[in-house]
Design a protein around this motif. Structure first.
Motif: not given
Length: 384
Positions: A311-322
């Motif tokens: 998980e991203c420690p900052y709560g970023v949803s990486h799939t939204d970026l991908l």
């Protein structure tokens, strides 16, 4: 060996194991898709979970489509379930659906979406806009757009809003959609009676964990609608003649826990190709096509397989970026990129990611998440 020569269950288990742990084929060899035919498809229906709706297994995702002729052709082919959203094409997508099915409303099922908001007034206004655009006084299925955390799935306040929409007759059934953490969201949803339908990314690259979560949710009565079934939407011209779209769709529909697949088509030819899949078996040839497609996709984009670790420690949803990379490179539709970047939070997340030397999230398929996010940044900063 074909599916006719071995048991269906054994065949499905074998090909699932193939994609969950397959070696990558290094070379793409062109394999032509089925020849185009004017023969009408043999329709196949499944029950959409506890809703009781009988939907065509091959349905239509309208998101990418701006040509009403495609919707007319889908209807003529017998397809009866259509997925749109309040934000697609900034509302014009819903308007097109409404115009096409005016006078035919009782012959189709329409699914649209609403974004989670802290203000009921804004969410209600969104539903009202959708009703006007769709030229209808009810929505068959209304789903929350893009849940990404289990607590959203079990949020009593969101459930209360959807319950009000049902009681007021604006909505018949409700649910949620998800592009990330699908397995954990489905498991959470299966614990409650909050949701009738779940729209989730699901394709031949999916993880075993996601497949099991789909089965659990379906067993609880939730109707499963699969999206992102083509794992990227690449055209065959970009894949040296390979055309695996029918094979990818067949693979998803072999899972009887999936009620319908909403492929994002844009042309009449594409909807005809997809519709022809109904009631056709998955063959050895299809398996070979998907192996080659797997090779093509390796290291190229996130396929929304649900196999992320960490998980991203900052709560970023990486799939939204991908998804930015998928929409740009696979769909070749920068309008979708802009829509994906519609919220300021996504842009803020891109900036957060640029400040990190590495990514704490890893991909079971070996995709370099950090490199993908850098690519997303390049796409955005180049003025898409």
């Amino acid at each position: 060996m074909s599916s006719e020569n071995i048991g269906r269950r054994k065949f499905i288990k074998r090909i699932s194991a193939t994609f969950l742990g397959m070696a990558v084929t290094p070379v793409l060899k062109p394999i032509s898709s089925f020849a185009k035919t004017e023969k009408a498809p043999v329709l196949e229906y499944r029950t959409l979970g506890k809703t009781g709706l009988k939907v065509t297994t091959v349905s239509m995702g309208v998101m990418n489509c701006s040509d009403s002729a495609v919707l007319h052709r889908a209807f003529d082919l017998g397809i009866n379930f259509y997925d749109t959203a309040d934000c697609y094409m900034w509302g014009h997508n819903e308007e097109m659906v409404g115009k096409v099915f005016q006078g035919k409303r009782d012959k189709v099922y329409i699914q649209t979406k609403v974004h989670q908001n802290n203000e009921e007034k804004k969410m209600r206004a969104s539903v009202e806009r959708s009703l006007r655009r769709l030229k209808t006084d009810y929505i068959d299925v209304l789903v929350w757009h893009g849940h990404s955390h289990p607590e959203e799935v079990s949020d009593p306040n969101l459930y209360e809003f959807m319950t009000k929409m049902k009681k007021e007759g604006k909505v018949r059934f409700t649910g949620f959609s998800a592009h990330s953490r699908m397995a954990s969201l489905l498991r959470e949803a299966a614990k409650s009676n909050y949701h009738d339908v779940a729209l989730v990314s699901y394709n031949f690259t999916h993880s075993k964990d996601l497949r099991e979560a789909v089965a659990l949710a379906a067993k609880s009565g939730i109707g499963i609608v699969a999206m992102k079934t083509q794992a990227g939407g690449y055209k065959k011209g970009k894949m040296e003649g390979l055309s695996p779209q029918q094979a990818a769709l067949k693979y998803v529909l072999m899972d009887q826990n999936v009620s319908a697949a909403v492929s994002g088509v844009t042309t009449v030819e594409e909807i005809e190709e997809c519709a022809a899949v109904m009631r056709t078996p998955f063959s050895k040839r299809n398996l070979d096509e998907l192996k080659q497609y797997q090779s093509f996709l390796q290291g190229r984009i996130c396929t929304m397989c649900g196999g992320c670790s960490g998980e991203c420690p900052y709560g970023v949803s990486h799939t939204d970026l991908l998804r930015v990379v998928m929409y740009h490179d696979g769909y070749e539709d920068d309008r979708l990129v802009k829509e994906a970047l519609g919220g300021t939070m996504t842009l803020q997340n891109l900036q957060r990611c640029s400040d990190c030397p590495s990514c704490s999230v890893t991909c079971r398929r070996g995709l370099d998440i950090k490199a993908q996010i850098r690519l997303a940044q390049q796409i955005v900063f180049q003025g898409v």
